[in-house]
Scaffold this active site. Structure first.
Site, PDB file in Angstrom:
ATOM      1  N   ARG A   1       3.204   8.791 -28.533  1.00  0.00           N
ATOM      2  CA  ARG A   1       3.023   7.713 -27.969  1.00  0.00           C
ATOM      3  C   ARG A   1       2.070   6.606 -28.533  1.00  0.00           C
ATOM      4  O   ARG A   1       1.138   7.172 -29.118  1.00  0.00           O
ATOM      5  CB  ARG A   1       2.892   8.004 -26.552  1.00  0.00           C
ATOM      6  CG  ARG A   1       3.974   8.746 -25.721  1.00  0.00           C
ATOM      7  CD  ARG A   1       5.216   7.866 -25.368  1.00  0.00           C
ATOM      8  NE  ARG A   1       6.249   8.646 -24.612  1.00  0.00           N
ATOM      9  CZ  ARG A   1       7.026   9.559 -25.312  1.00  0.00           C
ATOM     10  NH1 ARG A   1       7.085   9.704 -26.601  1.00  0.00           N
ATOM     11  NH2 ARG A   1       8.048  10.119 -24.746  1.00  0.00           N
TER      12      ARG A   1
ATOM     13  N   ASP B   1       5.567  -6.566   2.205  1.00  0.00           N
ATOM     14  CA  ASP B   1       6.638  -5.800   1.648  1.00  0.00           C
ATOM     15  C   ASP B   1       7.697  -6.733   0.944  1.00  0.00           C
ATOM     16  O   ASP B   1       8.231  -7.396   1.623  1.00  0.00           O
ATOM     17  CB  ASP B   1       7.262  -4.637   2.468  1.00  0.00           C
ATOM     18  CG  ASP B   1       8.233  -3.895   1.769  1.00  0.00           C
ATOM     19  OD1 ASP B   1       8.792  -4.171   0.856  1.00  0.00           O
ATOM     20  OD2 ASP B   1       7.963  -2.612   1.957  1.00  0.00           O
TER      21      ASP B   1
ATOM     22  N   SER C   1       7.155   3.458 -10.180  1.00  0.00           N
ATOM     23  CA  SER C   1       7.259   3.544 -11.659  1.00  0.00           C
ATOM     24  C   SER C   1       7.454   5.177 -12.211  1.00  0.00           C
ATOM     25  O   SER C   1       6.788   5.284 -13.290  1.00  0.00           O
ATOM     26  CB  SER C   1       6.056   2.928 -12.438  1.00  0.00           C
ATOM     27  OG  SER C   1       4.813   3.430 -11.839  1.00  0.00           O
TER      28      SER C   1
ATOM     29  N   ALA D   1       3.780  -5.253  -8.689  1.00  0.00           N
ATOM     30  CA  ALA D   1       4.495  -4.172  -7.521  1.00  0.00           C
ATOM     31  C   ALA D   1       5.540  -3.823  -7.929  1.00  0.00           C
ATOM     32  O   ALA D   1       6.586  -4.539  -7.984  1.00  0.00           O
ATOM     33  CB  ALA D   1       4.322  -4.948  -6.131  1.00  0.00           C
TER      34      ALA D   1
ATOM     35  N   PHE E   1       3.687  -0.285 -23.400  1.00  0.00           N
ATOM     36  CA  PHE E   1       3.851   0.947 -23.814  1.00  0.00           C
ATOM     37  C   PHE E   1       2.837   1.964 -22.927  1.00  0.00           C
ATOM     38  O   PHE E   1       3.289   1.955 -21.668  1.00  0.00           O
ATOM     39  CB  PHE E   1       3.692   1.126 -25.373  1.00  0.00           C
ATOM     40  CG  PHE E   1       4.970   0.507 -26.117  1.00  0.00           C
ATOM     41  CD1 PHE E   1       5.179  -0.679 -26.012  1.00  0.00           C
ATOM     42  CD2 PHE E   1       5.595   1.330 -26.816  1.00  0.00           C
ATOM     43  CE1 PHE E   1       6.558  -1.051 -26.450  1.00  0.00           C
ATOM     44  CE2 PHE E   1       6.751   1.228 -27.486  1.00  0.00           C
ATOM     45  CZ  PHE E   1       7.192   0.082 -27.173  1.00  0.00           C
TER      46      PHE E   1
ATOM     47  N   LEU F   1       1.066  -1.126  -0.041  1.00  0.00           N
ATOM     48  CA  LEU F   1      -0.026   0.058  -0.077  1.00  0.00           C
ATOM     49  C   LEU F   1       0.976   1.424  -0.099  1.00  0.00           C
ATOM     50  O   LEU F   1       0.457   2.386   0.548  1.00  0.00           O
ATOM     51  CB  LEU F   1      -1.023   0.138   1.149  1.00  0.00           C
ATOM     52  CG  LEU F   1      -2.042  -1.032   1.294  1.00  0.00           C
ATOM     53  CD1 LEU F   1      -2.785  -0.820   2.404  1.00  0.00           C
ATOM     54  CD2 LEU F   1      -2.832  -1.156  -0.056  1.00  0.00           C
TER      55      LEU F   1
ATOM     56  N   ILE G   1       1.701  20.906 -21.444  1.00  0.00           N
ATOM     57  CA  ILE G   1       2.439  20.303 -22.480  1.00  0.00           C
ATOM     58  C   ILE G   1       3.817  20.408 -22.216  1.00  0.00           C
ATOM     59  O   ILE G   1       4.210  21.432 -22.338  1.00  0.00           O
ATOM     60  CB  ILE G   1       1.847  20.436 -23.806  1.00  0.00           C
ATOM     61  CG1 ILE G   1       0.344  20.377 -23.884  1.00  0.00           C
ATOM     62  CG2 ILE G   1       2.634  19.809 -24.934  1.00  0.00           C
ATOM     63  CD1 ILE G   1      -0.100  20.692 -25.290  1.00  0.00           C
TER      64      ILE G   1
ATOM     65  N   ARG H   1      10.382  17.578 -20.910  1.00  0.00           N
ATOM     66  CA  ARG H   1      10.570  16.726 -19.686  1.00  0.00           C
ATOM     67  C   ARG H   1      11.711  16.009 -20.084  1.00  0.00           C
ATOM     68  O   ARG H   1      11.930  15.394 -20.949  1.00  0.00           O
ATOM     69  CB  ARG H   1       9.331  16.016 -19.409  1.00  0.00           C
ATOM     70  CG  ARG H   1       9.410  15.458 -18.000  1.00  0.00           C
ATOM     71  CD  ARG H   1       8.060  14.734 -17.774  1.00  0.00           C
ATOM     72  NE  ARG H   1       7.748  13.669 -18.734  1.00  0.00           N
ATOM     73  CZ  ARG H   1       6.759  12.890 -18.491  1.00  0.00           C
ATOM     74  NH1 ARG H   1       5.846  13.049 -17.348  1.00  0.00           N
ATOM     75  NH2 ARG H   1       6.608  11.757 -19.306  1.00  0.00           N
TER      76      ARG H   1
ATOM     77  N   TYR I   1      14.673   3.559 -13.539  1.00  0.00           N
ATOM     78  CA  TYR I   1      13.328   2.701 -13.648  1.00  0.00           C
ATOM     79  C   TYR I   1      13.768   1.651 -14.832  1.00  0.00           C
ATOM     80  O   TYR I   1      13.369   0.357 -14.566  1.00  0.00           O
ATOM     81  CB  TYR I   1      12.263   3.466 -13.919  1.00  0.00           C
ATOM     82  CG  TYR I   1      10.875   2.935 -14.373  1.00  0.00           C
ATOM     83  CD1 TYR I   1      10.226   2.124 -13.564  1.00  0.00           C
ATOM     84  CD2 TYR I   1      10.543   3.057 -15.597  1.00  0.00           C
ATOM     85  CE1 TYR I   1       9.424   1.386 -13.845  1.00  0.00           C
ATOM     86  CE2 TYR I   1       9.418   2.114 -16.034  1.00  0.00           C
ATOM     87  CZ  TYR I   1       8.709   1.373 -15.061  1.00  0.00           C
ATOM     88  OH  TYR I   1       7.443   0.723 -15.304  1.00  0.00           O
TER      89      TYR I   1
END
Ligand code: UFG
Length: 335
Positions: A229, A59, A85, A82, A177, A32, A215, A290, A149
């Site tokens: 994307r 965990d 991300s 789990a 994706f 959680l 954006i 970004r 990641y």
């Protein structure tokens, strides 16, 4: 009996729903940390053919927590969602990502090995490819992640290869994706306390008049300057997991597949589609690019079509509509 880790989160809860609807019993394991108790409660109270036999708040970083699950239940296969991300967070705090995503998953595999569970369906990512050298990206495309990641997910793909060869733990790694949409009855959907994803951010700016959608860059080498994307609707993504399970149950070998539609849309196209579907004008502003955003990411999905006998069926519009309904349901009355 199936184990679903991360079933309190977006994709895990949608998969859990699908298994319950198909009459399968499941055990949920989640700490959680980013998932939600309310989603688990919802899954537990739905009157579906299958049952949530147990919710274990544990965990993966604690080997004892996960071993306890396998010692209590005979698990046929694991669906493993789990993970942390958020790409930008992973760049700032790699320790968090390696410890949770990598060590946590290694503990899970070690527990599977100890207790004789030999099938796992794993959420991998397009982020394992890094900056694309060509598009659409097929599974043979070199994997050179550009953030922690992606590195953790790629390392886990290697680990799963080794565990497959040495210990016969078969894995299917699904390289997602961009996943969008919610359950069509709004029983679950995308719910991140820190929301970084495009579609929910667009929809939140509709629901909250004080929010202006941002954006990230409009000078990419694409048709309107915004990033492209490959948006795959959650129902299609979940169906691929069920096909992956069948594939392993039928003796399929360890393998990996892209999950996408082979279609690309720009950020502005998504925004226009959301305007059409909701009938609302969306205020937006152009911000800086970004960091780590490739201009174009589109999946070649031939391999999943051929080997898993899978086919994406939902439209972009259907994905945005269910996501919108989910946002409205939560915005107005909570879960
Ligand atoms: N974007 C905006 N504004 C926002 C949010 C996103 O303009 O508020 C843009 C991004 O710059 C990008 C596109 O919308 O061009 C999609 O961004 P998302 O954050 O929704 O998705 P990403 O493509 O960055 O990331 C997704 C998954 C990651 C995974 C990655 C693999 O969320 O977990 O795909 O490429 F690593």
């Amino acid at each position: 009996m199936f184990l679903v880790t991360g079933a309190a989160g977006y994709i895990g809860s949608n998969l859990a729903l699908k298994l319950l609807e198909s009459g399968e019993d499941i055990v949920i394991f989640d700490n959680l940390s980013t998932g939600h108790q309310k989603i688990v409660d919802k899954l537990k109270t739905l009157n579906l053919k299958g049952k949530v036999v147990d919710f274990i708040k544990g965990d993966l970083r604690n080997l004892n927590d996960i071993e306890a699950v396998f010692s209590k239940y005979k698990i046929e296969a694991v669906f493993h969602f789990a993970a942390f991300s958020i790409v930008s967070e992973s760049a700032k705090n790699p320790h968090k990502y390696w410890e949770n995503n990598f060590t946590g998953t290694k503990n899970l595999l070690d527990a599977m090995k100890k207790f004789g569970t030999d099938k796992i369906i794993f959420s991998s990512t397009a982020a394992t490819y890094g900056e694309p050298l060509y598009t659409p990206i097929d599974e043979q495309h070199p994997q050179k992640p550009i953030n922690s990641y992606g590195n953790t997910k790629l390392a886990l793909e290697f680990l799963m290869d080794d565990y497959s060869k040495a210990y016969n733990i078969k894995s299917v790694r699904l390289r997602y994706f961009n996943v969008i949409g919610a359950d069509k009855f709004q029983r679950t959907g995308e719910w991140h306390d820190i929301e970084t994803h495009l579609v929910p951010n667009i929809l939140k700016s509709i629901n909250d008049k004080n929010k202006v959608f941002e954006i990230y860059g409009n000078t990419y080498n694409t048709k309107d300057g915004t990033c492209v994307r490959d948006y795959i609707v959650i129902d299609d993504l979940i169906n691929a997991h069920i096909k992956a399970l069948k594939y392993l149950q039928n003796g399929g070998k360890t393998d990996y597949f892209n999950l996408g539609t082979k279609e690309g849309n720009t950020v502005l196209e998504i925004l226009k589609t959301a305007e059409n579907i909701t009938g609302q004008k969306i205020n937006y502003t152009i911000k800086e690019k970004r960091e780590g955003d490739p201009a174009i990411l589109i999946a070649d999905n031939k391999k999943a079509k051929e080997i898993l006998n899978w086919q994406p069926e939902k439209t972009l519009e259907e994905g945005i509509l269910t996501a919108y309904k989910w946002e409205i349901a939560n915005f107005k009355k909570g879960l």
